[in-house]
Scaffold this motif. Structure first.
Motif, short mmCIF file in Angstrom:
data_model
loop_
_atom_site.label_atom_id
_atom_site.label_comp_id
_atom_site.label_asym_id
_atom_site.label_seq_id
_atom_site.Cartn_x
_atom_site.Cartn_y
_atom_site.Cartn_z
N GLU A 16 39.35 55.62 32.80
CA GLU A 16 40.10 56.81 33.43
C GLU A 16 41.54 56.75 33.20
OE1 GLU A 16 38.66 59.05 36.97
OE2 GLU A 16 36.96 57.50 37.22
N ARG B 161 42.79 57.03 29.72
CA ARG B 161 42.41 58.49 29.10
C ARG B 161 43.49 59.52 29.72
NH1 ARG B 161 36.64 57.29 30.27
NH2 ARG B 161 36.92 58.72 32.03
N ARG C 133 41.08 57.02 42.79
CA ARG C 133 40.64 58.44 42.22
C ARG C 133 41.03 59.55 42.78
NH1 ARG C 133 35.64 55.03 41.09
NH2 ARG C 133 35.30 55.19 38.84
#
Length: 451
Positions: A227, A230, A282
């Protein structure tokens, strides 16, 4: 002749008086004390109370069976069976104040049922799910099912006032003491050897559990690293401000922290700080995305229940596992859409000896992993009725895998402790039926409308 008649009439008079007294005491509708204070006194002596006007709902034998089951489990579960017309305003809060004992309180009122609990004993989510799971059953089945499920998922210990190991004698004799000591000494060597073997076996089991768990955690760390790759965010890019850079730094720090903590893990319980770090990372990425897109910042929510790699949840949805009871779970946007469309969510499965299984049916080692993501307060309600949830409610689990994953540890008054009126009124507020979805609603502390 008069004396004889007087003598014969005396037993008859006594019998008549006795019959009158018995009729007064045991006649239906007799003015027995059924106030909240009286109920509380009874519950301090035993876990089950049945109002005289509600004995048709639960027999004395069934009540005794229920009480014995609760006492054997050593849990602070209180059950009261009351008639439909019993006054309901602030009943739970008043009963909790009157008993003064931290615990889980279930009340059958006519054909309705609800419960309240101190948060140290059971979370609000777990309590609501339990109540919902027994809705609509007859009194005997409902109370038995509620008791069985509650005992498997609640914390705390039975209050001392229910009775302990007090002896009716005056102590142990000298001969008995000597005999006892001799037996203990004779068994000492064998017991010591058994403890050493048990300890070695437990350490081997924990190492094996950690290695199996390491595979799943490494997958989580790798997914989070991907993640970050990206993300395509550069702290010096046009439009980046200090808040964005801080979010990005927190996410990077969380990634490094998770790798370091997993590398240093020696027991399954050491995994919890790893998944806590990933959950923090996150959420930082979710904040960063909102700032870059000029959207409102997201509220802090737990990750998606079905797979924490999906990221922070956006809402709660009702979900019923196979063979289980409905419960509210946090879900990501994609799984929320799937459930709304009647499709199955994308569930995180892991390897077990019986093939791929959802993580909540995969074994006890996944408790620390889930606890880091969801926290102790939320986890019991999510896992109620699952294999992992049942395991985590046992003292053996706490000894092997640590505490704090929904097993209600964490200081303050524990279940069964006498706290008097020192309790959170919010745990016992709301109308009767708020915890189980009864029709009629109610408010202001009432049981519900229509009375």
């Amino acid at each position: 002749m008069k004396a004889v008649r007087r003598t014969r009439s005396l037993p008859a008079l006594l019998l008549a008086v006795l019959a009158l007294v018995l009729a007064t005491l045991y006649a239906p509708g007799a003015s027995a004390d059924t106030s909240v204070s009286a109920i509380a006194r009874a519950l301090r002596q035993g876990p089950v109370y049945v109002d005289p006007a509600a004995r048709d709902q639960l027999s004395a034998a069934d009540a005794d069976t229920l009480a014995a089951r609760i006492k054997d489990a050593d849990k602070p579960l209180f059950i009261a069976v009351l008639p439909a017309g019993y006054p309901t305003t602030d009943l739970f809060a008043d009963l909790r104040s009157a008993t003064g004992v931290t615990g889980l309180y279930g009340i059958r009122l006519g054909d309705r049922f609800d419960a309240r609990a101190d948060s140290s004993v059971m979370s609000v989510t777990a309590r609501r799910n339990l109540v919902r799971s027994v809705r609509g059953e007859d009194a005997k089945s409902q109370l038995a099912d509620f008791t069985d499920r509650a005992l498997a998922n609640m914390g705390g210990h039975a209050p001392r006032s229910w009775g302990g190991s007090a002896s009716g004698g005056h102590g142990m004799s000298t001969t008995g003491l000597i005999t006892t000591v001799a037996v203990l000494v004779a068994a000492g060597a064998g017991a010591y050897a058994l403890v050493r073997r048990t300890r070695r076996r437990r350490e081997e089991e924990q190492r094996a559990a950690l290695e199996r768990l390491r595979v799943v955690v490494d997958e989580d760390i790798t997914a989070f690293g991907e993640e970050l790759d990206r993300l395509d965010f550069h702290p010096s890019e046009p439009g980046a401000d200090d808040a964005m850079r801080a979010d990005y730094e927190r996410a990077l720090d969380a990634y490094e922290t998770a790798k370091q903590r997993m590398g240093a893990a020696h027991r399954p319980e050491d995994v919890r700080p790893v998944t806590e770090a990933l959950e923090d990372g996150r959420f930082s990425l979710a904040q960063l995305a909102a700032r870059r897109e000029r959207r409102p910042l997201p509220e802090r929510r737990p990750p998606c229940f079905f797979d924490p790699r999906h990221g922070p949840s956006v809402s709660d949805a009702t979900w019923t596992p196979p063979g289980g009871a409905p419960r509210e779970v946090p879900v990501c946007a994609a799984d929320a859409t799937r459930l709304a469309d009647g499709r199955d969510p994308v569930i995180r499965e892991v390897d077990t000896d019986y093939g791929r299984r959802p993580y909540w049916d995969a074994g006890p080692a996944y408790g620390p992993w889930a606890g880091g993501y969801f926290g102790g307060g939320l986890l019991p309600g999510l896992l109620v009725g699952t294999l992992l949830g049942s395991m985590m409610a046992t003292p053996t689990y706490a000894a092997d895998y640590g505490t704090g994953y929904g097993d209600f540890g964490g200081g303050g008054y524990e279940g069964g402790d006498v706290s008097g009126t020192d309790f959170d009124a919010g745990d016992f507020g709301g109308g009767f039926g708020d915890g189980g979805g009864f029709d009629g609603g109610g408010g202001g502390g009432d049981f519900g409308g229509g009375f």
